[in-house]
Design an enzyme around this catalytic site. Sequence first.
Site, PDB file in Angstrom:
ATOM      1  N   ASP A 161       0.841  18.528   0.912  1.00  0.00           N
ATOM      2  CA  ASP A 161       0.985  17.604   2.038  1.00  0.00           C
ATOM      3  C   ASP A 161       2.247  17.812   2.882  1.00  0.00           C
ATOM      4  O   ASP A 161       2.195  17.632   4.087  1.00  0.00           O
ATOM      5  CB  ASP A 161       0.957  16.160   1.515  1.00  0.00           C
ATOM      6  CG  ASP A 161       0.661  15.138   2.609  1.00  0.00           C
ATOM      7  OD1 ASP A 161      -0.319  15.328   3.350  1.00  0.00           O
ATOM      8  OD2 ASP A 161       1.411  14.153   2.731  1.00  0.00           O
ATOM      9  N   HIS A 202       4.203  18.537   8.089  1.00  0.00           N
ATOM     10  CA  HIS A 202       3.018  17.999   7.394  1.00  0.00           C
ATOM     11  C   HIS A 202       2.141  19.179   6.964  1.00  0.00           C
ATOM     12  O   HIS A 202       1.073  19.407   7.523  1.00  0.00           O
ATOM     13  CB  HIS A 202       2.281  17.075   8.380  1.00  0.00           C
ATOM     14  CG  HIS A 202       1.217  16.221   7.772  1.00  0.00           C
ATOM     15  ND1 HIS A 202       0.260  15.599   8.524  1.00  0.00           N
ATOM     16  CD2 HIS A 202       0.970  15.861   6.493  1.00  0.00           C
ATOM     17  CE1 HIS A 202      -0.543  14.896   7.734  1.00  0.00           C
ATOM     18  NE2 HIS A 202      -0.134  15.047   6.512  1.00  0.00           N
ATOM     19  N   SER A 255      -4.528  14.618   8.938  1.00  0.00           N
ATOM     20  CA  SER A 255      -5.045  13.904   7.775  1.00  0.00           C
ATOM     21  C   SER A 255      -6.565  14.028   7.725  1.00  0.00           C
ATOM     22  O   SER A 255      -7.225  14.014   8.759  1.00  0.00           O
ATOM     23  CB  SER A 255      -4.656  12.429   7.848  1.00  0.00           C
ATOM     24  OG  SER A 255      -3.265  12.309   7.702  1.00  0.00           O
ATOM     25  N   LYS A 277       5.833   9.739   3.445  1.00  0.00           N
ATOM     26  CA  LYS A 277       5.754   9.911   4.896  1.00  0.00           C
ATOM     27  C   LYS A 277       7.038   9.421   5.578  1.00  0.00           C
ATOM     28  O   LYS A 277       7.499  10.018   6.547  1.00  0.00           O
ATOM     29  CB  LYS A 277       4.549   9.160   5.450  1.00  0.00           C
ATOM     30  CG  LYS A 277       3.212   9.553   4.829  1.00  0.00           C
ATOM     31  CD  LYS A 277       2.842  10.989   5.096  1.00  0.00           C
ATOM     32  CE  LYS A 277       1.378  11.250   4.728  1.00  0.00           C
ATOM     33  NZ  LYS A 277       1.040  12.689   4.812  1.00  0.00           N
ATOM     34  N   TYR A 303       0.827  -1.208   0.000  1.00  0.00           N
ATOM     35  CA  TYR A 303       0.000   0.000   0.000  1.00  0.00           C
ATOM     36  C   TYR A 303       0.873   1.274   0.000  1.00  0.00           C
ATOM     37  O   TYR A 303       1.835   1.380   0.777  1.00  0.00           O
ATOM     38  CB  TYR A 303      -0.938   0.014   1.220  1.00  0.00           C
ATOM     39  CG  TYR A 303      -1.586   1.360   1.368  1.00  0.00           C
ATOM     40  CD1 TYR A 303      -2.625   1.734   0.522  1.00  0.00           C
ATOM     41  CD2 TYR A 303      -1.103   2.297   2.270  1.00  0.00           C
ATOM     42  CE1 TYR A 303      -3.171   3.002   0.595  1.00  0.00           C
ATOM     43  CE2 TYR A 303      -1.639   3.562   2.356  1.00  0.00           C
ATOM     44  CZ  TYR A 303      -2.680   3.911   1.517  1.00  0.00           C
ATOM     45  OH  TYR A 303      -3.197   5.171   1.577  1.00  0.00           O
ATOM     46  N   ARG A 320      -7.103   5.817  -3.664  1.00  0.00           N
ATOM     47  CA  ARG A 320      -6.209   6.953  -3.919  1.00  0.00           C
ATOM     48  C   ARG A 320      -5.940   7.188  -5.384  1.00  0.00           C
ATOM     49  O   ARG A 320      -6.046   6.284  -6.205  1.00  0.00           O
ATOM     50  CB  ARG A 320      -4.845   6.666  -3.258  1.00  0.00           C
ATOM     51  CG  ARG A 320      -4.867   6.513  -1.765  1.00  0.00           C
ATOM     52  CD  ARG A 320      -4.706   7.842  -1.097  1.00  0.00           C
ATOM     53  NE  ARG A 320      -4.976   7.783   0.333  1.00  0.00           N
ATOM     54  CZ  ARG A 320      -4.613   8.760   1.159  1.00  0.00           C
ATOM     55  NH1 ARG A 320      -3.980   9.820   0.718  1.00  0.00           N
ATOM     56  NH2 ARG A 320      -4.914   8.667   2.442  1.00  0.00           N
TER      57      ARG A 320
HETATM   58  P1  GTP Z   1      -4.016  13.863   3.947  1.00  0.00           P
HETATM   59  O1  GTP Z   1      -3.771  13.996   2.512  1.00  0.00           O
HETATM   60  O2  GTP Z   1      -4.426  12.467   4.375  1.00  0.00           O
HETATM   61  O3  GTP Z   1      -2.903  14.367   4.830  1.00  0.00           O
HETATM   62  O4  GTP Z   1      -5.334  14.753   4.322  1.00  0.00           O
HETATM   63  P2  GTP Z   1      -5.803  16.206   3.800  1.00  0.00           P
HETATM   64  O5  GTP Z   1      -5.586  17.190   4.912  1.00  0.00           O
HETATM   65  O6  GTP Z   1      -5.272  16.558   2.477  1.00  0.00           O
HETATM   66  O7  GTP Z   1      -7.354  15.998   3.735  1.00  0.00           O
HETATM   67  P3  GTP Z   1      -8.316  15.950   2.486  1.00  0.00           P
HETATM   68  O8  GTP Z   1      -8.238  17.248   1.730  1.00  0.00           O
HETATM   69  O9  GTP Z   1      -8.163  14.692   1.739  1.00  0.00           O
HETATM   70  O10 GTP Z   1      -9.660  15.849   3.368  1.00  0.00           O
HETATM   71  C1  GTP Z   1     -10.649  16.602   3.016  1.00  0.00           C
HETATM   72  C2  GTP Z   1     -11.898  16.305   3.785  1.00  0.00           C
HETATM   73  O11 GTP Z   1     -12.247  17.510   4.460  1.00  0.00           O
HETATM   74  C3  GTP Z   1     -12.997  16.036   2.785  1.00  0.00           C
HETATM   75  O12 GTP Z   1     -13.989  15.235   3.361  1.00  0.00           O
HETATM   76  C4  GTP Z   1     -13.518  17.450   2.488  1.00  0.00           C
HETATM   77  O13 GTP Z   1     -14.843  17.452   2.030  1.00  0.00           O
HETATM   78  C5  GTP Z   1     -13.386  18.131   3.839  1.00  0.00           C
HETATM   79  N1  GTP Z   1     -13.111  19.582   3.719  1.00  0.00           N
HETATM   80  C6  GTP Z   1     -12.043  20.163   3.135  1.00  0.00           C
HETATM   81  N2  GTP Z   1     -12.113  21.517   3.232  1.00  0.00           N
HETATM   82  C7  GTP Z   1     -13.256  21.778   3.911  1.00  0.00           C
HETATM   83  C8  GTP Z   1     -13.889  22.990   4.363  1.00  0.00           C
HETATM   84  O14 GTP Z   1     -13.408  24.105   4.173  1.00  0.00           O
HETATM   85  N3  GTP Z   1     -15.067  22.867   5.043  1.00  0.00           N
HETATM   86  C9  GTP Z   1     -15.633  21.637   5.283  1.00  0.00           C
HETATM   87  N4  GTP Z   1     -16.779  21.612   5.952  1.00  0.00           N
HETATM   88  N5  GTP Z   1     -15.059  20.468   4.883  1.00  0.00           N
HETATM   89  C10 GTP Z   1     -13.892  20.546   4.216  1.00  0.00           C
HETATM   90 MN    MN Z   2      -4.063  15.498   1.123  1.00  0.00          MN
HETATM   91 MN    MN Z   3      -0.859  13.765   4.809  1.00  0.00          MN
END
Ligand code: GTP
Ligand code: MN
Ligand code: MN
Length: 589
Positions: free
Chosen positions: A279, A228, A250, A208, A199, A372
């Site tokens: 990221d 991060h 995350s 990571k 994975y 992914r």
């Molecule tokens: P990793 O890549 O695993 O480190 O995580 P990440 O921080 O990039 O998170 P990712 O963008 O994949 O997660 C997004 C989640 O948060 C999704 O379910 C989105 O719909 C939600 N999300 C992102 N921005 C917002 C926001 O401004 N408001 C709300 N309510 N939800 C959000």
């Molecule tokens: Mn991300």
């Molecule tokens: Mn991440």
Amino acid sequence: MLTNNKNVLNWVDEMAALTKPDKIVWIDGSEEQLEELRNLSISIGEMERLNEEKLPGCLLHRTALNDVARVEGRTFICSREKENAGPTNNWEDPKVMYPKLRKLFDGCMKGRTMYVIPYCMGPIGSKLSKVGVELTDSTYVVLNMDIMTRMGADAFKQLGDESNDFVRGLHSKAQLDEENRYIVHFPEDNTIWSVNSGYGGNVLLGKKCFALRIASYQGWKEGWMAEHMLILGIENPQGEIKYISAAFPSACGKTNLAMLIPPKAYLEKGYKVWCVGDDIAWMRIGPDGRLWAINPENGFFGVAPGTNEKSNPNALASTRQGTIFTNVVHNLDDNTVWWEGLDKNPPKNAVNWKGEKWDCTDGSKGAHPNSRFTAPAKNCPCVSKEFDNPNGVPISAIVFGGRRAKTAPLVYQSRDWNHGVFVGSIMASETTAAATGAVGVVRRDPMAMLPFCGYHMGDYFAHWIEMGEKLGDKAPKIFNVNWFRTDDEGHFIWPGFGDNMRVLLWILARCEGKADAMETPIGYEPKPEDIDIEGLDIDLDTLKGLLDVDVDLWKEEAKGIHEFYAKFGDRLPEELKKQLATLEANLNK
Ligand code: GTP
Ligand code: MN
Ligand code: MN
């Protein structure tokens, strides 16, 4: 062989003697070699080629059913002394762990090919970049590393013929045996050993494992920071670009914020947002004394479900060519891919992530929730023109954030750097009802680094404080945001996504001394009228609610911080204890 570097050659020999592959192939990064590997990967059934017109150069892969996510319980930081891994990491004595893993690696590549992957984290030619070499028996790993890093002969040029400063990564799928799955870091040896997983997060060792766990340790020793964090640039109508880096745990929206599309009114005024990274950020003090950041990666390893034309059009656009999809739905009608939340039309003639014929009406999920895409950064419509700049970009503001239903306000600013370190150290997210049933369980995730810090978290806090001392008055300003406050029915109050731009603009205005603020017990907050809510569904009173600091909740919070801090014993910096005392005094005023 692509290098004369004896350190590399000797180590490859040693690892080959251990794993005993039939053949060793050095990855030069050429298109011919990559195409050969794609065809090989397809011929052994590891990948399928997708529709060449709709998804040119795209491939589909399915992992083993028991191998779909990072495994924090099987991830180890094997420093020589247990105390140096700290209370937040799994630890084992290298004297025990090396022999244990050697047994698992012994002869595990018999009948297989070992690929030698040289790769560079960060732009080729940058002083901020670092080289790694990953040995693997997986073509999937080679093809993903090609997207996620600068892979090939150039990486060996960057290393040079004499240097010993490269991260030694060894990976084997071995038996994909869950019981013996290990992701192990030996920070003092620049070494990562990963076995029995296929994975991404466990096997693409540049991400990571190197760029956060090993690099955070290197940064501590060498005086820089591996975080991060996303990196984005905001261009104003005069064409000036200011950069912000932001750490959220995350699944709290880094990828979304990094590729933000400003609200229409702002686009019309001439504002633009540029993505440098989604990221990871490596940050160093530049010759001018400011903090400069690069994104060590070359692609996005994003969560597929929920990514769509509305939620993140830039991420979706990034996946339309040269992308590898893992554990999504295969649409057999037109040989494309699908996942929950892509659109409302699940394919009728389809195969799910497990490789079974999928009936979208039976209530089962077609794509794995952690499916992914591995997409090249250059595909992103808003990729920054500084993406390959060896100097990186200067950071004006550092932003922390998490999911808090009530406690944290929409935005606040720390009083100074050390207070900002405190704000980062108490970062937390709450579990949602949907995820666990138990609402409001607080998971502390300092600087979003809990699973990724390669040394003692107390020393990590002290390193942050020391960086602030070196940066002095050139230090970025530090903020905290919370897009996730909910009303009594549990609905998000702040519209979020593109409208987060409105908060980022207040943050930048603060950095430029152009906006006022109010003092609260937890730090500076905007005057409500300084956040532009024109065109939104929320009124000034709602905004005031979003900025409200509930003293009783914060008193509870302070208790939680005490408990959390207690873990770090005498490695918790005095400065942070003082910050906690100040918070409590402010709350009791
Ligand atoms: P990793 O890549 O695993 O480190 O995580 P990440 O921080 O990039 O998170 P990712 O963008 O994949 O997660 C997004 C989640 O948060 C999704 O379910 C989105 O719909 C939600 N999300 C992102 N921005 C917002 C926001 O401004 N408001 C709300 N309510 N939800 C959000
Ligand atoms: Mn991300
Ligand atoms: Mn991440």
